[in-house]
Design a protein around this motif. Structure first.
Motif, mmCIF file in Angstrom:
data_model
loop_
_atom_site.group_PDB
_atom_site.id
_atom_site.type_symbol
_atom_site.label_atom_id
_atom_site.label_comp_id
_atom_site.label_asym_id
_atom_site.label_seq_id
_atom_site.Cartn_x
_atom_site.Cartn_y
_atom_site.Cartn_z
ATOM 1 N N TRP A 140 0.242 4.460 3.441
ATOM 2 C CA TRP A 140 -0.620 4.169 1.956
ATOM 3 C C TRP A 140 -1.519 3.284 2.552
ATOM 4 O O TRP A 140 -1.460 2.856 3.718
ATOM 5 N N ASN A 141 -2.393 2.608 1.539
ATOM 6 C CA ASN A 141 -3.456 1.538 1.975
ATOM 7 C C ASN A 141 -2.778 0.285 1.783
ATOM 8 O O ASN A 141 -2.453 -0.171 0.643
ATOM 9 N N PRO A 142 -2.272 -0.474 2.748
ATOM 10 C CA PRO A 142 -1.728 -1.853 2.810
ATOM 11 C C PRO A 142 -2.434 -2.943 2.193
ATOM 12 O O PRO A 142 -2.083 -3.794 1.606
ATOM 13 N N THR A 143 -3.918 -2.667 2.342
ATOM 14 C CA THR A 143 -4.866 -3.555 1.861
ATOM 15 C C THR A 143 -4.536 -3.602 0.173
ATOM 16 O O THR A 143 -4.462 -4.530 -0.480
ATOM 17 N N ASP A 144 -4.494 -2.388 -0.363
ATOM 18 C CA ASP A 144 -4.177 -1.988 -1.855
ATOM 19 C C ASP A 144 -2.745 -2.786 -2.279
ATOM 20 O O ASP A 144 -2.753 -3.180 -3.214
ATOM 21 N N LEU A 145 -1.981 -2.571 -1.287
ATOM 22 C CA LEU A 145 -0.586 -3.046 -1.782
ATOM 23 C C LEU A 145 -0.568 -4.610 -1.776
ATOM 24 O O LEU A 145 -0.054 -5.081 -2.848
ATOM 25 N N GLY A 146 -1.208 -5.153 -0.999
ATOM 26 C CA GLY A 146 -1.292 -6.724 -1.041
ATOM 27 C C GLY A 146 -2.264 -7.150 -2.274
ATOM 28 O O GLY A 146 -1.898 -8.186 -2.859
ATOM 29 N N TYR A 147 -3.353 -6.425 -2.363
ATOM 30 C CA TYR A 147 -4.134 -6.632 -3.473
ATOM 31 C C TYR A 147 -3.310 -6.456 -4.897
ATOM 32 O O TYR A 147 -3.250 -7.378 -5.729
ATOM 33 N N LEU A 148 -2.655 -5.347 -5.145
ATOM 34 C CA LEU A 148 -1.645 -5.352 -6.189
ATOM 35 C C LEU A 148 -0.676 -6.102 -6.586
ATOM 36 O O LEU A 148 -0.220 -6.806 -7.597
ATOM 37 N N ALA A 149 0.157 -6.733 -5.474
ATOM 38 C CA ALA A 149 0.890 -7.461 -5.479
ATOM 39 C C ALA A 149 0.451 -8.963 -5.976
ATOM 40 O O ALA A 149 0.998 -9.584 -6.666
ATOM 41 N N THR A 150 -0.607 -9.001 -5.570
ATOM 42 C CA THR A 150 -1.185 -10.559 -5.950
ATOM 43 C C THR A 150 -1.847 -10.568 -7.331
ATOM 44 O O THR A 150 -1.743 -11.616 -7.930
ATOM 45 N N GLN A 151 -2.332 -9.616 -7.689
ATOM 46 C CA GLN A 151 -2.811 -9.159 -9.007
ATOM 47 C C GLN A 151 -1.487 -9.349 -10.104
ATOM 48 O O GLN A 151 -1.632 -10.294 -11.165
ATOM 49 N N ALA A 152 -0.207 -8.767 -9.675
ATOM 50 C CA ALA A 152 0.753 -8.756 -10.417
ATOM 51 C C ALA A 152 1.219 -10.037 -10.506
ATOM 52 O O ALA A 152 1.719 -10.624 -11.470
ATOM 53 N N ALA A 153 1.254 -10.837 -9.334
ATOM 54 C CA ALA A 153 1.710 -12.202 -9.348
ATOM 55 C C ALA A 153 0.998 -13.189 -10.160
ATOM 56 O O ALA A 153 1.443 -14.247 -10.826
ATOM 57 N N ALA A 154 -0.133 -13.104 -10.147
ATOM 58 C CA ALA A 154 -1.282 -13.873 -10.867
ATOM 59 C C ALA A 154 -0.848 -13.593 -12.426
ATOM 60 O O ALA A 154 -0.833 -14.564 -13.168
ATOM 61 N N ALA A 155 -0.664 -12.348 -12.655
ATOM 62 C CA ALA A 155 -0.333 -11.909 -14.074
ATOM 63 C C ALA A 155 0.991 -12.665 -14.675
ATOM 64 O O ALA A 155 1.173 -12.941 -15.847
ATOM 65 N N LEU A 156 1.821 -12.672 -13.602
ATOM 66 C CA LEU A 156 3.173 -13.330 -14.149
ATOM 67 C C LEU A 156 3.277 -14.732 -14.127
ATOM 68 O O LEU A 156 3.579 -15.390 -15.048
ATOM 69 N N ALA A 157 2.326 -15.222 -13.210
ATOM 70 C CA ALA A 157 1.811 -16.840 -13.327
ATOM 71 C C ALA A 157 1.273 -17.195 -14.487
ATOM 72 O O ALA A 157 1.592 -18.418 -14.977
ATOM 73 N N GLY B 136 12.017 -3.386 -13.073
ATOM 74 C CA GLY B 136 10.747 -4.246 -12.300
ATOM 75 C C GLY B 136 9.990 -3.764 -11.461
ATOM 76 O O GLY B 136 9.347 -4.541 -10.746
ATOM 77 N N GLU B 137 9.730 -2.413 -11.302
ATOM 78 C CA GLU B 137 9.109 -1.768 -10.160
ATOM 79 C C GLU B 137 7.705 -1.250 -10.654
ATOM 80 O O GLU B 137 7.824 -0.571 -11.605
ATOM 81 N N VAL B 138 6.778 -1.601 -9.761
ATOM 82 C CA VAL B 138 5.414 -1.086 -9.841
ATOM 83 C C VAL B 138 5.326 -0.173 -8.754
ATOM 84 O O VAL B 138 5.222 -0.580 -7.786
ATOM 85 N N LEU B 139 4.661 0.950 -9.303
ATOM 86 C CA LEU B 139 4.377 1.841 -8.035
ATOM 87 C C LEU B 139 3.020 1.983 -7.804
ATOM 88 O O LEU B 139 1.973 2.317 -8.829
ATOM 89 N N LEU B 140 2.523 1.804 -6.423
ATOM 90 C CA LEU B 140 1.141 1.872 -6.057
ATOM 91 C C LEU B 140 0.652 3.335 -6.154
ATOM 92 O O LEU B 140 -0.311 3.733 -6.739
ATOM 93 N N LEU C 80 9.380 -8.829 -9.987
ATOM 94 C CA LEU C 80 8.778 -7.762 -9.836
ATOM 95 C C LEU C 80 8.805 -7.171 -8.341
ATOM 96 O O LEU C 80 8.831 -7.977 -7.317
ATOM 97 N N PHE C 81 8.875 -5.946 -8.117
ATOM 98 C CA PHE C 81 8.619 -5.292 -6.781
ATOM 99 C C PHE C 81 7.754 -4.193 -6.796
ATOM 100 O O PHE C 81 7.396 -3.397 -7.824
ATOM 101 N N ILE C 82 6.677 -4.645 -6.225
ATOM 102 C CA ILE C 82 5.451 -3.736 -6.050
ATOM 103 C C ILE C 82 5.691 -2.513 -4.803
ATOM 104 O O ILE C 82 5.714 -2.874 -3.632
ATOM 105 N N ASN C 83 6.068 -1.417 -5.175
ATOM 106 C CA ASN C 83 6.564 -0.277 -4.238
ATOM 107 C C ASN C 83 5.288 0.520 -3.768
ATOM 108 O O ASN C 83 4.517 0.979 -4.777
ATOM 109 N N GLN C 84 5.224 0.796 -2.520
ATOM 110 C CA GLN C 84 3.958 1.354 -1.967
ATOM 111 C C GLN C 84 4.032 2.925 -2.251
ATOM 112 O O GLN C 84 2.966 3.311 -2.745
ATOM 113 N N ALA C 85 5.252 3.412 -2.651
ATOM 114 C CA ALA C 85 5.172 4.881 -2.898
ATOM 115 C C ALA C 85 6.706 4.882 -3.314
ATOM 116 O O ALA C 85 7.349 4.040 -2.931
ATOM 117 N N SER C 86 7.168 5.778 -3.939
ATOM 118 C CA SER C 86 8.363 6.166 -4.098
ATOM 119 C C SER C 86 9.038 6.474 -3.108
ATOM 120 O O SER C 86 8.651 7.101 -1.732
#
Length: 339
Positions: A276-293, A319-323, A136-142
């Motif tokens: 964008w909110n980098p805190t939210d970006l790291g949060y979303l990426a980790t949530q996605a990683a956990a869902a994958l795992a 595989g892109e997810v947009l914040l 997956l790629f967690i994209n901060q914005a388009s």
């Protein structure tokens, strides 16, 4: 827009929560290892970068909610292959997932493929690899949204005409190059009176970026604006301009964090910038990683997952997810933020 709504509603509280990694139980704990057996390694481009310190705080917040172990590792400098040893170590340790901001789209590809072969899920965020190297790629914005916003800002600040320059990060940074290419296209089609005279690279190093700013102003005496699509670069450029004859004459904008840029907004060096909110970006990426795992998603287009306080997200093409969309900071709102 999830990003806008998060910023608009209880912004200061949310950001403070993210940066202290004190998450209050999220709604997606079942998706990523509430039993505590999931280990997620966060690998930013480099350590000591305030932007990535904020994203890692978000990752830790998500890990706390999910009962997962989150560990940050990384190189001191952002170079194409500096992340490879950390990827290899994480794979050897058998971590459940890697969350990586890539310094280069291909240089870490072989290492990531080996990690995936060993069973580690790979999520890129902020800066992508080639799609075949990650899940997956967690994209901060388009990319279009980021490029458009920066051009809107500089055009407004220089009156729609004149010479501008770009102060980027490393020459190999995927996200930087994508934004710059789009800005060049947009300048040609929509901003005929603005000329991009040079693009330089500060390698996401403060002193290098500072020196590149000085060189730009010396080489281009008619320069009216500097656009820096990197948090290190914009702060260094603003620091130089703030004590030079260019203050009030050369606009500085791009992508920055409020804490880095506050003094330059308050002293009039910088009118407005975006992020964008980098805190939210790291949060979303980790949530996605956990869902994958956990096997709740595979990274296929159309997969959906719950990301705690940010709500539900859907996996798009490649595989892109947009914040969300970029947000503009200026003197009217910068005091409301702390990251």
């Amino acid at each position: 827009m999830k990003f806008t709504s998060v910023l608009a509603a209880g912004t200061a509280a949310v950001l403070a929560l993210g940066l202290t990694a004190c998450g209050s139980g999220g709604g997606s704990g079942d998706a990523g290892g509430g039993d505590g057996d999931v280990t997620i390694t966060v690998l930013p481009k480099n350590l000591g970068n305030p932007y990535f310190e904020a994203s890692t705080a978000g990752a830790e917040e998500a890990g706390e909610e999910l009962g997962a172990t989150v560990e940050e590792v990384g190189p001191d400098t952002a170079s194409p292959d500096a992340q490879v040893p950390f990827i290899n170590t994480a794979a050897q340790q058998g971590v459940g997932a890697l969350v990586v901001s890539a310094n280069d789209p291909t240089a870490i590809g072989d290492a990531l493929e080996e990690a995936r072969s060993a069973g580690t899920k790979v999520v890129t965020f902020d800066s992508d690899t080639e799609p075949q190297f990650r899940d997956l790629f967690i994209n901060q914005a388009s990319a279009e949204g980021i490029a458009d916003k920066q051009l809107e800002l500089v055009a407004d600040q220089i009156g729609g005409e004149g010479e501008i320059a770009i102060l980027s990060a490393s020459a190999n940074a995927t996200n930087q190059n994508a934004w710059i290419a789009l800005m060049e296209e947009k300048l040609a089609s929509d901003y005929p009176d603005i000329e991009l005279v040079e693009t330089v690279y500060g390698d996401d190093d403060d002193q290098t970026s500072f020196d590149k700013t000085a060189a730009l102003l010396q080489s281009h005496p008619d320069l009216k604006g500097i656009v820096s699509p990197t948090t290190v670069g914009i702060a260094a450029a603003a620091r130089y301009v703030s004590t030079s004859d260019a203050k009030g004459k050369v606009a500085v904008t791009g992508l920055g964090t409020p804490n880095q840029m506050r003094e330059y907004v308050e002293d009039g060096t910088v009118e407005a910038f975006a992020l964008w909110n980098p805190t939210d970006l790291g949060y979303l990426a980790t949530q996605a990683a956990a869902a994958l795992a956990a096997g709740d998603i595979t990274g296929e287009e159309g997969d959906t997952f719950e990301a705690g306080r940010l709500g539900e997200f859907t996996v798009g093409a490649d595989g892109e997810v947009l914040l969300g969309e970029p947000y503009v900071f200026d003197e009217s709102n910068i005091a409301d933020f702390d990251f």
